[in-house]
Every structure is written in structure tokens, then in C-alpha cells.
Design a protein around this motif. Structure first.
Motif, short mmCIF file in Angstrom:
data_model
loop_
_atom_site.label_atom_id
_atom_site.label_comp_id
_atom_site.label_asym_id
_atom_site.label_seq_id
_atom_site.Cartn_x
_atom_site.Cartn_y
_atom_site.Cartn_z
N UNK A 159 0.85 -1.19 0.00
CA UNK A 159 0.00 0.00 0.00
C UNK A 159 0.89 1.24 0.00
N UNK A 160 0.37 2.29 -0.58
CA UNK A 160 1.03 3.60 -0.53
C UNK A 160 -0.01 4.66 -0.19
N UNK A 161 0.35 5.52 0.79
CA UNK A 161 -0.52 6.63 1.17
C UNK A 161 0.28 7.91 1.11
N UNK A 162 -0.35 8.96 0.58
CA UNK A 162 0.27 10.28 0.52
C UNK A 162 -0.47 11.18 1.52
N UNK A 163 0.25 11.64 2.54
CA UNK A 163 -0.36 12.30 3.70
C UNK A 163 0.03 13.78 3.71
N UNK A 164 -0.95 14.64 3.99
CA UNK A 164 -0.67 16.07 4.13
C UNK A 164 0.25 16.31 5.33
N UNK A 165 1.07 17.35 5.24
CA UNK A 165 1.93 17.71 6.35
C UNK A 165 1.13 18.05 7.58
N UNK A 166 1.56 17.51 8.72
CA UNK A 166 0.88 17.75 9.98
C UNK A 166 -0.31 16.85 10.22
N UNK A 189 5.68 18.67 8.80
CA UNK A 189 5.61 19.85 7.95
C UNK A 189 5.22 19.55 6.51
N UNK A 190 5.77 18.46 5.95
CA UNK A 190 5.66 18.24 4.51
C UNK A 190 4.64 17.15 4.16
N UNK A 191 3.97 17.35 3.02
CA UNK A 191 3.13 16.28 2.48
C UNK A 191 4.04 15.21 1.89
N UNK A 192 3.85 13.96 2.30
CA UNK A 192 4.79 12.90 1.95
C UNK A 192 4.05 11.61 1.60
N UNK A 193 4.64 10.83 0.66
CA UNK A 193 4.08 9.52 0.30
C UNK A 193 4.88 8.44 1.02
N UNK A 194 4.18 7.46 1.60
CA UNK A 194 4.78 6.36 2.33
C UNK A 194 4.30 5.04 1.72
N UNK A 195 5.19 4.05 1.70
CA UNK A 195 4.86 2.73 1.16
C UNK A 195 5.22 1.66 2.16
N UNK A 196 4.39 0.64 2.25
CA UNK A 196 4.68 -0.50 3.10
C UNK A 196 4.15 -1.76 2.41
N UNK A 197 4.66 -2.93 2.84
CA UNK A 197 4.20 -4.18 2.24
C UNK A 197 4.19 -5.28 3.29
N UNK A 198 3.60 -6.40 2.92
CA UNK A 198 3.54 -7.56 3.81
C UNK A 198 3.32 -8.82 2.97
#
Length: 237
Positions: A159-166, A189-198
Motif C-alpha cells: 500500500x502507498x498513502x500520501x499524507x498532508x503535512x501535519x 511539515x511536509x506532504x509525503x508519500x509512504x509505502x509498506x508491504x507484507x
């Protein structure tokens, strides 16, 4: 012929004359002619024998040549048959090997989806990704957000989620009602995309989905430059 020569010699002996007479000369000439005739007769006999030997040798050579030709034709036929049998056996082995490899490879199951429907999910909500860009095996349902395993095996999910800063994003990957991966994404502070797997070992018709795992305030964003995604693939059946 030989009897005629003997008769001539006999007559010559009876009618012999003194050595100085005309008859003596003729006798010597006749004897010489007889010897030459005998020599010629022997030569003809020798030549006839030699000719017969040559003819016999040529006959044997012809027989040998014919036998060699027949042997070569037989060997060529046998070689062609053996070669064809070998080619057919090789092709059969290749087909068998390919079939066995196909069995080992198993079915192809893979999906890839994007575009999260609810960008502010609530606690326990199943996250639905509405756009399906790959769905080999037809396991993913973009209406419910649930993947149903078409075959038993080992799968990996990402899965990948892109989260607004804060802001915060709490998630859990669930297989047959059991959370098999949990996490939390945020950046001050920053909007960032995160990825994880299982990875999960599933039975046929097992259900896998992603849910929101916390009641904290959430805000997940998406654009043409970055996506929220859910994907999975069968590793081994």
C-alpha cells in the motif's frame, strides 16, 4: 592346329635332305614358322586367360560396388530414421518440460489499484481504491476494496498513502479478519508519500483489504503526480 603342325614336322623328318640342300633350308624355315605358330597360340591362350581374369575382376568389382551402394543406401535410410526419431523424442521432451514448467509456474494472480475513494476515512473503515489498472485473476473488487484469493498460495501486498503535512494516517492490512500489518504515516511539515508491504499465506477465497485503524484526525491527499495505491501478487501457489 596342333595336329597339323605335328604332321608337318613328321613329313619334314622323313624327307630330310643334306644340310646344304634347298630342302634343308625349307625345313628350317618351316620349323621356325611352326615354333612361331606355337608361340602365337600360347600368347593367344595367355591373352585369353588374362582377359578372362580381367573380366572376372571387373565383375567382382561391379558386385562390390553394387553392394557398397546398397549398404550406403541402407545406412542413409537408417540414419534418417534414427535422426527423425531423435528429433521427435527431443520435441516430445521439450513439450513435456514446458508443460511441467507451466504446472510449476502456476496461475498468474496480480492486481494494482489506485484513487482512494474516501480521503478522510474513519476508524475501522475499509479503504476502497476505485481505479483498477491491473487485475489478473480477477481477485480485486474496486467496489468493496476487497481482494479475494482465486487460488491458495503465498501472496505479497503493498500500500502507498500520501499524507498532508501535519496530518496522520493509521492503517492496517487485514487477511481473513486478522490484522497482518499495521502502521502510522505522518510528517510534521511536509506532504509525503509512504509505502509498506507484507506477505500472507492464503487459502482459496481468503479476503484481504486495507482499513483505517485509528480514530485520529486523518487527511490523505492524491493528485496526478502521486497516488494512493493498493496492490498484490501471487508469489507461489
Amino acid at each position: 592346329m596342333f595336329q597339323r603342325l605335328v604332321a608337318l614336322l613328321f613329313i619334314t623328318a622323313v624327307l630330310s635332305e643334306p644340310e646344304c640342300s634347298k630342302f634343308h633350308y625349307e625345313e628350317q624355315t618351316l620349323n621356325k614358322m611352326i615354333r612361331q605358330e606355337i608361340a602365337m597360340e600360347k600368347l593367344r591362350a595367355d591373352m585369353a586367360a588374362t582377359q578372362q581374369q580381367v573380366l572376372d575382376a571387373l565383375g567382382k568389382l561391379a558386385e562390390t560396388t553394387n553392394q557398397l551402394r546398397d549398404d550406403w543406401n541402407n545406412e542413409r535410410t537408417n540414419l534418417k530414421r534414427v535422426t527423425n526419431d531423435l528429433i521427435e523424442e527431443t520435441n516430445k521432451s521439450v513439450r513435456t518440460f514446458a508443460a511441467e514448467m507451466e504446472k510449476l509456474k502456476g496461475p498468474t494472480v496480480a492486481f494494482r489499484s489506485k484513487d482512494l475513494v474516501d480521503l478522510t476515512p474513519s476508524l475501522g473503515e475499509t479503504l476502497v481504491f476505485k481505479t483498477t489498472t491491473l487485475n489478473e485473476g480477477l481477485g480485486y473488487d474496486n467496489k468493496s476494496g476487497i481482494f479475494t484469493a482465486p487460488v491458495a498460495g503465498t501472496y505479497t501486498f503493498s500500500v502507498q498513502f500520501c499524507v498532508h503535512g501535519g496530518k496522520n494516517m493509521y492503517y492496517a492490512i487485514v487477511a481473513d479478519g486478522v490484522e497482518i500489518k499495521k502502521g502510522w504515516f505522518c510528517d510534521e511539515k511536509w506532504s509525503t508519500c509512504y509505502t509498506t508491504d507484507t506477505v500472507a499465506v492464503l487459502k482459496k477465497d481468503s479476503k484481504v483489504y486495507v482499513k483505517c485503524s485509528s480514530s485520529s484526525s486523518l487527511l490523505v491527499t492524491s493528485s496526478s503526480y502521486y497516488w494512493n495505491t493498493f496492490s498484490g501478487v501471487l508469489v507461489k501457489s
